[in-house]
Enzyme design. Structure first.
Site, PDB file in Angstrom:
ATOM      1  N   ARG A   1       0.784  -1.034  -0.020  1.00  0.00           N
ATOM      2  CA  ARG A   1      -0.037   0.039  -0.067  1.00  0.00           C
ATOM      3  C   ARG A   1       1.009   1.128   0.158  1.00  0.00           C
ATOM      4  O   ARG A   1       2.080   1.064   0.264  1.00  0.00           O
ATOM      5  CB  ARG A   1      -1.218   0.090   1.097  1.00  0.00           C
ATOM      6  CG  ARG A   1      -0.753  -0.636   2.275  1.00  0.00           C
ATOM      7  CD  ARG A   1       0.549  -0.194   3.036  1.00  0.00           C
ATOM      8  NE  ARG A   1       0.393   1.634   3.440  1.00  0.00           N
ATOM      9  CZ  ARG A   1       1.188   2.304   3.514  1.00  0.00           C
ATOM     10  NH1 ARG A   1       2.448   1.771   3.745  1.00  0.00           N
ATOM     11  NH2 ARG A   1       1.029   3.395   3.623  1.00  0.00           N
ATOM     12  N   GLY A   2       0.179   2.472  -0.058  1.00  0.00           N
ATOM     13  CA  GLY A   2       0.904   3.661  -0.236  1.00  0.00           C
ATOM     14  C   GLY A   2       1.249   4.154  -1.642  1.00  0.00           C
ATOM     15  O   GLY A   2       1.388   2.992  -2.604  1.00  0.00           O
ATOM     16  N   ALA A   3       1.051   5.272  -1.998  1.00  0.00           N
ATOM     17  CA  ALA A   3       0.835   5.767  -3.532  1.00  0.00           C
ATOM     18  C   ALA A   3       1.994   5.253  -4.555  1.00  0.00           C
ATOM     19  O   ALA A   3       1.822   4.569  -5.519  1.00  0.00           O
ATOM     20  CB  ALA A   3       0.764   7.205  -3.528  1.00  0.00           C
TER      21      ALA A   3
ATOM     22  N   ARG B   1      -7.342  -0.196  -6.589  1.00  0.00           N
ATOM     23  CA  ARG B   1      -7.329   0.838  -5.641  1.00  0.00           C
ATOM     24  C   ARG B   1      -7.564   2.254  -6.591  1.00  0.00           C
ATOM     25  O   ARG B   1      -6.483   2.627  -7.045  1.00  0.00           O
ATOM     26  CB  ARG B   1      -6.053   1.023  -4.720  1.00  0.00           C
ATOM     27  CG  ARG B   1      -6.117  -0.274  -3.871  1.00  0.00           C
ATOM     28  CD  ARG B   1      -5.243   0.063  -2.363  1.00  0.00           C
ATOM     29  NE  ARG B   1      -6.127   0.982  -1.774  1.00  0.00           N
ATOM     30  CZ  ARG B   1      -5.284   1.341  -0.442  1.00  0.00           C
ATOM     31  NH1 ARG B   1      -4.181   1.256  -0.309  1.00  0.00           N
ATOM     32  NH2 ARG B   1      -6.233   2.227   0.418  1.00  0.00           N
TER      33      ARG B   1
ATOM     34  N   GLN C   1      -2.019   2.489   9.923  1.00  0.00           N
ATOM     35  CA  GLN C   1      -0.578   2.580   9.283  1.00  0.00           C
ATOM     36  C   GLN C   1       0.374   3.383  10.085  1.00  0.00           C
ATOM     37  O   GLN C   1       1.537   3.106   9.960  1.00  0.00           O
ATOM     38  CB  GLN C   1      -0.751   2.929   7.961  1.00  0.00           C
ATOM     39  CG  GLN C   1      -1.504   2.152   6.898  1.00  0.00           C
ATOM     40  CD  GLN C   1      -2.978   2.677   6.865  1.00  0.00           C
ATOM     41  OE1 GLN C   1      -3.332   3.235   7.712  1.00  0.00           O
ATOM     42  NE2 GLN C   1      -3.519   2.607   5.734  1.00  0.00           N
TER      43      GLN C   1
ATOM     44  N   ASP D   1      -1.867  10.715  -2.202  1.00  0.00           N
ATOM     45  CA  ASP D   1      -2.298   9.795  -2.988  1.00  0.00           C
ATOM     46  C   ASP D   1      -2.470  10.490  -4.432  1.00  0.00           C
ATOM     47  O   ASP D   1      -2.548   9.527  -5.417  1.00  0.00           O
ATOM     48  CB  ASP D   1      -3.438   9.013  -2.659  1.00  0.00           C
ATOM     49  CG  ASP D   1      -2.820   8.346  -1.200  1.00  0.00           C
ATOM     50  OD1 ASP D   1      -3.213   8.970  -0.008  1.00  0.00           O
ATOM     51  OD2 ASP D   1      -2.488   7.150  -1.280  1.00  0.00           O
TER      52      ASP D   1
ATOM     53  N   LYS E   1      -4.612  10.117   3.136  1.00  0.00           N
ATOM     54  CA  LYS E   1      -5.437   9.315   4.130  1.00  0.00           C
ATOM     55  C   LYS E   1      -6.419  10.132   4.893  1.00  0.00           C
ATOM     56  O   LYS E   1      -6.216  11.262   5.289  1.00  0.00           O
ATOM     57  CB  LYS E   1      -4.341   8.593   4.892  1.00  0.00           C
ATOM     58  CG  LYS E   1      -4.790   7.727   5.941  1.00  0.00           C
ATOM     59  CD  LYS E   1      -5.620   6.525   5.570  1.00  0.00           C
ATOM     60  CE  LYS E   1      -4.933   5.879   4.297  1.00  0.00           C
ATOM     61  NZ  LYS E   1      -6.214   4.960   3.721  1.00  0.00           N
TER      62      LYS E   1
HETATM   63  O1  MRU Z   1      -4.316   3.344   2.212  1.00  0.00           O
HETATM   64  P1  MRU Z   1      -3.009   3.429   2.448  1.00  0.00           P
HETATM   65  O2  MRU Z   1      -2.051   3.209   3.231  1.00  0.00           O
HETATM   66  O3  MRU Z   1      -2.417   3.004   0.912  1.00  0.00           O
HETATM   67  O4  MRU Z   1      -2.796   5.049   2.061  1.00  0.00           O
HETATM   68  C1  MRU Z   1      -1.595   5.711   2.097  1.00  0.00           C
HETATM   69  C2  MRU Z   1      -1.710   7.227   2.451  1.00  0.00           C
HETATM   70  O5  MRU Z   1      -2.779   7.964   2.261  1.00  0.00           O
HETATM   71  C3  MRU Z   1      -0.531   7.896   3.108  1.00  0.00           C
HETATM   72  O6  MRU Z   1      -1.051   8.772   4.026  1.00  0.00           O
HETATM   73  C4  MRU Z   1       0.185   8.374   2.153  1.00  0.00           C
HETATM   74  O7  MRU Z   1       0.578   9.786   2.623  1.00  0.00           O
HETATM   75  C5  MRU Z   1       0.187   8.547   0.718  1.00  0.00           C
HETATM   76  S1  MRU Z   1       0.930   7.167   0.129  1.00  0.00           S
HETATM   77  C6  MRU Z   1       2.288   7.801   0.083  1.00  0.00           C
END
Ligand code: MRU
Length: 374
Positions: free
Chosen positions: A57-59, A100, A205, A246, A258
């Site tokens: 997960r994570g962008a 996603r 997270q 994201d 998030k």
């Molecule tokens: O749902 P996730 O864990 O994939 O979301 C990730 C986020 O939103 C993080 O806060 C993050 O800032 C973005 S991903 C670098």
């Protein structure tokens, strides 16, 4: 990233590829911080499921996973019929893109791979170009995060107390991280500071991943409940906020991140605390003209109604991973995964090309990989 693994300090990437087995290699983030396990994902459908179920997960990390997943899917094709190959590729793309919806990085990453494949005259050539382009995207992701670290590190002064939300660390990218990059660079330069990790319900997270990363690097940090930040800001105990994102709209400077990020930005503005967002170029969406059009992922109500973690006191004192029900059993829940923060609440966007006010992104689109015209 450096991880204490079997008693040794080892370097791993969050996302990798094993060409011999045509497998995407991921750290299973659902098990962290309790177990560190790398797994091989055998085909593009399973890669899409791994993105959807948040094995990764994570962008930036899902961007690189999608890029490798597209190359993986391309390499699954047998034969030399180019038209059939293109149809197959379109299906692979849709499967991965749908996993996603909020993060734009997977789409940007796969578009980059598809563009690179255009010069290939045969199926075999295009398969080779796809993997090369996916590797390039992953390497670029690391380079972007390192550049974010260089630009953002001067913000991390000696003794500063930084709040971060969710995980925009190395686990959210191929390596280094976005929001954490300035922290890691400043730490390497010898400055000492403290980090507050928002717990980040419902999947936590911040408590599980960011806290684990910072612990691996020896950076002092404390996990706080999501509701605690306002109180700490009011008492003067937070000096700076840095989050990831994201999807940042290049036309308006709106930031999807998030769920809970918007709340923290409102609180920071109320207390005059600088609020920064750190992103690689793959997180910029140059098309959408309005934050309300960003697709906000609605996740399972189960995540809100319960909590996932390690249960102590299992047989043989081994930690048992599992879900604990918290909410009233007859209640339902709403679980939007992300929110959108307007530009006026954001002090600056830390990019690999420097720090910009959110409203300045469009004017700087040439440096930021944006379109030539509007
Ligand atoms: O749902 P996730 O864990 O994939 O979301 C990730 C986020 O939103 C993080 O806060 C993050 O800032 C973005 S991903 C670098």
């Amino acid at each position: 990233m450096h991880v204490q693994y079997r008693g040794r300090r080892c370097h791993f990437r969050t996302v990798d590829f094993d060409p011999a087995r045509n497998a995407v290699v991921l750290i299973d983030q659902r098990l962290l911080p309790h177990r560190f396990r790398r797994i091989r994902i055998p085909d593009h459908r399973a890669t899409a499921v791994a993105i959807r179920d948040m094995v990764v997960r994570g962008a930036g990390a899902i961007g690189a996973t999608a890029a490798y997943g597209l190359a993986q899917g391309a390499r699954e094709f047998a034969g030399d019929d180019l038209a059939a190959f293109r149809e197959h590729l379109a299906r692979v793309y849709e499967t991965l893109a749908g996993a996603r919806p909020t993060a734009v990085d997977p789409v940007n990453a796969m578009r980059q791979v598809l563009r690179a494949m255009e010069t290939g005259a045969t199926v075999a050539e295009q398969q080779r170009l796809a993997l090369e382009a996916a590797r390039r995207f992953a390497d670029e992701d690391v380079a972007h995060c390192e550049a974010i670290g260089r630009h953002g590190a001067p913000l991390i002064r000696e003794g500063v107390r930084v709040l971060t939300h969710c995980n925009a660390g190395w686990l959210a990218f191929v390596d280094v991280g976005s929001a954490t990059a300035p922290l890691y660079t400043a730490w390497a330069e010898g400055r000492r500071f403290e980090v507050f990790c928002d717990e980040t319900r419902p999947r936590c997270q911040g408590a599980s991943l960011t806290a684990w990363e910072l612990a691996q690097e020896g950076i002092p940090h404390q996990v706080i409940a999501d509701n605690a930040a306002g109180h700490l800001m009011q008492r003067g105990e937070i000096d700076l906020v840095i989050t990831g994102s994201d999807r940042v709209l290049g036309r308006t400077g709106e930031v999807a991140n998030k769920i809970g990020t918007y709340t923290k930005a409102v609180l920071a503005a109320r207390h005059g605390i600088p609020f920064y967002v750190a992103i690689p170029l793959s997180t910029i969406d140059w098309d959408l003209a309005d934050g309300r059009s960003i697709p906000i992922e609605e996740r399972s109500p189960e995540e809100v109604l319960s909590a996932w973690g390690a249960i102590e006191g299992g047989r043989g004192r081994r930690l048992r991973l599992g879900r604990v029900r918290i909410a009233n059993p007859t209640s339902t829940a709403r679980n939007p995964g992300f929110d959108v923060t307007p530009p006026e609440l954001i002090t600056g966007i830390i990019t690999p090309a420097g720090i910009f006010r959110p409203e300045e992104l469009w004017a700087h689109r040439a440096e930021l990989g944006g379109p030539a015209d509007g």
